[in-house]
Scaffold this active site. Structure first.
Site, mmCIF file in Angstrom:
data_model
loop_
_atom_site.group_PDB
_atom_site.id
_atom_site.type_symbol
_atom_site.label_atom_id
_atom_site.label_comp_id
_atom_site.label_asym_id
_atom_site.label_seq_id
_atom_site.Cartn_x
_atom_site.Cartn_y
_atom_site.Cartn_z
ATOM 1 N N HIS A 96 0.511 -1.036 0.013
ATOM 2 C CA HIS A 96 -0.253 -0.100 -0.255
ATOM 3 C C HIS A 96 1.003 1.302 0.180
ATOM 4 C CE1 HIS A 96 -3.527 -2.427 1.576
ATOM 5 N NE2 HIS A 96 -3.399 -2.786 0.567
ATOM 6 N N PHE A 97 0.539 2.345 -1.021
ATOM 7 C CA PHE A 97 1.217 3.196 -0.681
ATOM 8 C C PHE A 97 0.673 4.788 -0.882
ATOM 9 C CE2 PHE A 97 1.050 1.117 -5.297
ATOM 10 C CZ PHE A 97 0.870 3.302 -6.140
ATOM 11 N N HIS A 127 -2.858 3.673 -3.316
ATOM 12 C CA HIS A 127 -3.685 2.910 -3.041
ATOM 13 C C HIS A 127 -3.953 1.984 -2.181
ATOM 14 C CE1 HIS A 127 -2.970 -1.365 -5.252
ATOM 15 N NE2 HIS A 127 -2.458 -2.157 -4.548
ATOM 16 N N MET A 273 7.920 1.558 -6.986
ATOM 17 C CA MET A 273 7.912 3.088 -6.809
ATOM 18 C C MET A 273 8.990 3.627 -7.152
ATOM 19 S SD MET A 273 9.509 2.274 -2.885
ATOM 20 C CE MET A 273 11.491 1.633 -2.291
ATOM 21 N N HIS A 296 -3.808 -5.636 -12.767
ATOM 22 C CA HIS A 296 -3.783 -4.566 -11.412
ATOM 23 C C HIS A 296 -2.539 -4.261 -10.906
ATOM 24 C CE1 HIS A 296 -3.809 -5.556 -7.123
ATOM 25 N NE2 HIS A 296 -3.289 -5.378 -7.228
ATOM 26 N N GLY A 297 -1.181 -4.723 -12.194
ATOM 27 C CA GLY A 297 -0.153 -3.895 -11.555
ATOM 28 C C GLY A 297 0.959 -4.636 -11.968
ATOM 29 N N GLY A 299 3.039 -7.086 -10.368
ATOM 30 C CA GLY A 299 3.786 -7.980 -10.110
ATOM 31 C C GLY A 299 4.990 -8.340 -9.574
ATOM 32 N N LYS A 372 5.485 5.259 2.371
ATOM 33 C CA LYS A 372 4.957 3.119 2.213
ATOM 34 C C LYS A 372 5.153 3.654 4.280
ATOM 35 C CE LYS A 372 5.960 0.536 -1.664
ATOM 36 N NZ LYS A 372 4.965 -0.251 -2.239
#
Lengths: 373, 139
Positions: A96-97, A127, A273, A296-297, A299, A372
């Protein structure tokens, strides 16, 4: 613009780190009574706006207007209430960030124009989700589903894929609880966005009008929804569960807000990041081929332990600072776990979904400041 | 002396392999392994105490329920257990007393935010003269 924010980036990251609670064992600034928590579960981001966190216009740019129908607070266990009480308005930990970014490349000028995006513009990406509340709902209902699997004679290939027929009371209850968790998550992101705006106002000595920090879009990254899709030429109502996937609805879809109806749904794909994130749009091809979904991102390519081993003796924050990215993290090991090389290159992942046509690139966002957990 | 637990490498998640001469020791060591993912236990004092009691229909379910109860006590109330005394353990129930303290981000190391123990790759079995269990956590 990037040049306005760059001189203040260290202070901004520091203020955001202070104002948005994050990390293991952190508590939120919002104190909730049981009645407040119920209201959040029913109203989602609307609760946040009614209580002074953000504007009504934010809701127009949030999936399901930040509040999904069918949430039932009576199906929530006391444990989930207890876990959720102090975690509203917190970022969490792990991947999460909260990131301050700037747009370094536009791929679709026309779409960017409609979205109000331009090169050099500063954006913020948040996120996070339903925190411990959602996890307790999951834990509670895994037990219910374990029993349901036996009751309905379902063969499972992984016990974590526990399930029940859609029409069963178990499934009905689960959806009522999951929708409550989705609303909790929309409220959470709304509150964090509000504090982010406040931090920018304070640090840049600017009014909301001068900053123009309007919400582009807020979309869930893990949710099951009842949707209409065409299967073998027939329109059918389906439950679509997107986990590790993001909704990517095409132009003209009735679920889209008026401002984006002609454009398609904005899709936010975070990268690691140190590299980049992307803004894309949903397409008809996604609707035809992937039930209106895209990636979704990035990975991971390294497990967390591999990443920590690889980062031994290195100062990841300094490596990031050398690249012009200011990072702040609550956990000592978080930055090692989350370093760029622990992830696939998001640009390659996004290129795949773009070329496959299940979403199309609009803009690339480069990180400047990262908070973060 | 037998190892209490070790961490196992899983992309995207975190897991532990716990050991014990008997089931109570296995459950205590699995809990210690879970806490070690969250913080450095050497910095945790034994000033507080909680009693825990959970039930399940199977031994596997019991291990998951036990760890999820401790995760709940941590996530909702910040309790971190250092000394874990298993009182009673059967195939369907476990009760225990834990000594530890409330987590303080200013004092304790912030490691992983463990959200749940899962059934993914879950195993619990007797190997020669001891017990072994593998648990993967959602983080």
């Amino acid at each position: 613009m990037k040049q306005d924010v760059l001189p203040r980036i260290r202070d901004l990251v520091e203020v955001l780190y202070r104002e948005v609670p994050s990390g293991v064992g952190s508590k939120g600034k919002i104190r909730l009574g049981p009645e407040d928590e119920k209201k959040i579960l029913l109203k989602g981001a609307r609760w946040a706006v009614e209580n002074g966190y953000g504007n009504a216009s934010d809701l127009r740019h949030t999936e399901s207007s930040g509040s999904i129908d069918g949430a039932d607070p009576s199906l929530i266990s006391s444990k989930a209430y207890e876990r959720g009480r102090a975690q509203q308005g917190t970022l969490g930990s792990g991947n999460h960030f909260l990131e301050i970014q700037y747009i370094d490349e536009i791929y679709d000028e026309q779409a960017a124009g409609v979205l109000g995006l331009y090169e050099g513009q500063v954006t913020v990406m948040i996120h996070t989700g339903s925190r411990g509340f959602g996890h307790q709902v999951c834990t509670d209902f895994l037990e219910v589903m374990e029993r349901a699997v036996k009751k309905y004679h379902i063969t499972l290939y992984d016990r974590e894929l526990a399930c029940a027929p859609f029409q069963s009371p178990e499934a009905r209850d689960y959806l009522g609880a999951m929708r409550a968790a989705a609303n909790y998550a929309w409220a959470n992101r709304q509150c964090i966005m509000h504090w982010t705006r406040e931090a920018f106002m304070k640090e840049l000595h600017a009014s909301p009008g001068e900053l123009g920090m309007d919400l582009i879009y807020d979309v869930a990254h893990n949710i099951a929804k009842v949707e209409e899709h065409t299967v073998d030429g027939q329109k059918r109502k389906l439950v679509v569960h997107r986990k590790g996937a993001t909704r990517a609805f095409p132009p003209g879809h009735p679920e889209l807000p008026d401002a984006y109806r002609e454009l398609g749904q904005p899709v936010l794909i975070p990268g690691d990041m140190g590299r980049a994130s992307y803004l894309l749009l949903g397409t008809q091809k996604a609707m035809d081929e992937t039930f209106g979904s895209t990636c979704h991102g990035a990975g991971r390519v390294m497990s967390r332990h591999q990443a920590i081993r690889r980062a031994k003796g290195r100062a990841i924050w300094r490596e990031m600072a050398d690249k012009g990215i200011i990072v702040r993290s609550a956990g000592r090991e978080t930055l090692a776990e989350e370093m760029s090389e622990a992830y696939k290159d998001i640009s390659n992942v996004v290129e795949v979904v773009h070329k496959a046509g299940i979403s199309k690139k609009v803009a690339r966002l480069r990180p400047m400041g990262v908070v973060k957990g | 002396m037998m190892k209490q637990f070790e961490t196992i490498d899983i992309s995207g998640d975190a897991g532990i392999r716990a050991f014990g001469r008997d089931l109570p020791e296995l459950f205590a060591n699995a809990a210690a392994g879970m806490y070690s993912l969250v913080t450095d236990l050497s910095g945790v004092a034994e000033t507080g105490r909680i009693d825990v009691s959970v039930h399940s229909e199977t031994l596997e379910g019991l291990l998951v329920a036990w760890l999820n109860e401790l995760i709940f006590r941590f996530d909702a109330y910040g309790f971190v257990g250092k000394k874990i005394a298993i009182g009673d353990l059967t195939d369907i129930g476990v009760s225990a007393t834990l000594s530890g303290e409330e987590f303080d981000p200013a004092k304790h190391e912030q490691k992983l935010l463990v959200k749940a123990a899962t059934y993914h790759r879950l195993s619990i079995h007797k190997k020669d003269d001891h017990w072994e269990a593998e648990v993967v956590f959602d983080i």
